[in-house]
Design an enzyme around this catalytic site. Structure first.
Site, PDB file in Angstrom:
ATOM      1  N   HIS A   1       0.839  -1.210   0.000  1.00 16.91           N
ATOM      2  CA  HIS A   1       0.000   0.000   0.000  1.00 16.91           C
ATOM      3  C   HIS A   1       0.869   1.253   0.000  1.00 16.91           C
ATOM      4  O   HIS A   1       2.068   1.176   0.247  1.00 16.91           O
ATOM      5  CB  HIS A   1      -0.910   0.027   1.236  1.00 16.91           C
TER       6      HIS A   1
ATOM      7  N   ASP B   1       0.647   5.219   1.838  1.00 17.94           N
ATOM      8  CA  ASP B   1      -0.090   5.889   2.913  1.00 17.94           C
ATOM      9  C   ASP B   1      -0.823   7.105   2.334  1.00 17.94           C
ATOM     10  O   ASP B   1      -0.293   7.804   1.473  1.00 17.94           O
ATOM     11  CB  ASP B   1       0.873   6.334   4.023  1.00 17.94           C
TER      12      ASP B   1
ATOM     13  N   HIS C   1       4.817   0.238   0.055  1.00 18.76           N
ATOM     14  CA  HIS C   1       5.509  -0.591   1.043  1.00 18.76           C
ATOM     15  C   HIS C   1       4.588  -1.691   1.558  1.00 18.76           C
ATOM     16  O   HIS C   1       3.380  -1.652   1.340  1.00 18.76           O
ATOM     17  CB  HIS C   1       6.061   0.267   2.193  1.00 18.76           C
TER      18      HIS C   1
ATOM     19  N   ARG D   1       6.619  -8.966  15.903  1.00 20.75           N
ATOM     20  CA  ARG D   1       7.205  -7.668  15.514  1.00 20.75           C
ATOM     21  C   ARG D   1       6.277  -6.528  15.916  1.00 20.75           C
ATOM     22  O   ARG D   1       5.058  -6.662  15.831  1.00 20.75           O
ATOM     23  CB  ARG D   1       7.417  -7.646  13.996  1.00 20.75           C
TER      24      ARG D   1
HETATM   25  O1  AKG Z   1       4.896  -1.895  10.332  1.00 23.86           O
HETATM   26  C1  AKG Z   1       5.518  -1.246   9.488  1.00 23.86           C
HETATM   27  O2  AKG Z   1       6.745  -1.232   9.403  1.00 23.86           O
HETATM   28  C2  AKG Z   1       4.757  -0.431   8.472  1.00 23.86           C
HETATM   29  C3  AKG Z   1       3.430   0.070   8.960  1.00 23.86           C
HETATM   30  C4  AKG Z   1       2.668   0.776   7.889  1.00 23.86           C
HETATM   31  O3  AKG Z   1       3.046   0.815   6.753  1.00 23.86           O
HETATM   32  C5  AKG Z   1       1.396   1.434   8.213  1.00 23.86           C
HETATM   33  O4  AKG Z   1       0.949   1.346   9.374  1.00 23.86           O
HETATM   34  O5  AKG Z   1       0.816   2.078   7.295  1.00 23.86           O
HETATM   35 FE   FE2 Z   2       1.985   2.239   5.566  1.00 27.64          FE
END
Ligand code: AKG
Ligand code: FE2
Length: 166
Positions: free
Chosen positions: A39, A41, A95, A105
């Protein structure tokens, strides 16, 4: 970039930005599972902190590359609004997060968002995106996810000029 330097201060306020805490449980049964689907952001910028486990990947030169985990560093991701605001000069980064078979994690993401009424307008002419409010952008993303199952994002807002250049 030709925008007022006070733009972020005026439009991105403590009550329009938000913090998301992510937890990815270990996924022992399969390899190559998305903890978070690919996705971009929908904000201006995301300030991201990840722990030492790793799993964050981003697209560079059309390939997925892993972001080396460094708990002492913050990662700044460019979001869709920054791409529109800069007239495509800065690209919203695609990403995703891959799960780890053994380790849990955690990550923390702070989303720099404007108020819903903020109008996102490109700084240069000819503009490749028509201007839109953040409210309109969020609604379009929500509607697309509901109807099509995934986000379309900025391509929905391309002008004729923008469409003929991609
Ligand atoms: O957990 C991550 O490293 C990325 C989180 C992410 O991309 C998001 O919350 O939009
Ligand atoms: Fe994100």
């Amino acid at each position: 970039m030709g925008h007022r330097s006070s733009f972020f201060k005026e439009n991105c306020l403590p009550n329009t930005c938000y913090l998301r805490l992510n937890r990815y449980p270990p996924c022992p049964t399969a390899f190559g599972i998305h903890g978070l689907m690919p996705h971009t952001d929908s904000d201006f910028l995301t300030i991201l902190h990840q722990d030492q486990v790793g799993g964050l990947q981003l697209v560079k030169d059309r390939k997925w590359i892993a972001v080396k985990p460094n708990p002492d560093a913050l990662i700044i991701n460019i979001g869709d609004l920054f791409q529109a605001w800069s007239n495509g000069v800065y690209k919203s980064v695609e990403h995703r997060v891959m799960t780890n078979p053994k380790l849990e994690r955690f990550s923390m993401a702070y989303f720099l968002c404007p108020s819903n009424d903020t109008v996102i307008e490109s700084c240069r002419e000819p503009s490749i995106y028509r201007k839109f409010s953040f409210r309109e952008y969020r609604k379009q993303v929500r509607d697309d996810v509901q109807k099509l199952g995934s986000k379309i994002g900025l391509p929905r807002f391309l002008t004729h000029e923008g469409s003929s250049n991609i």
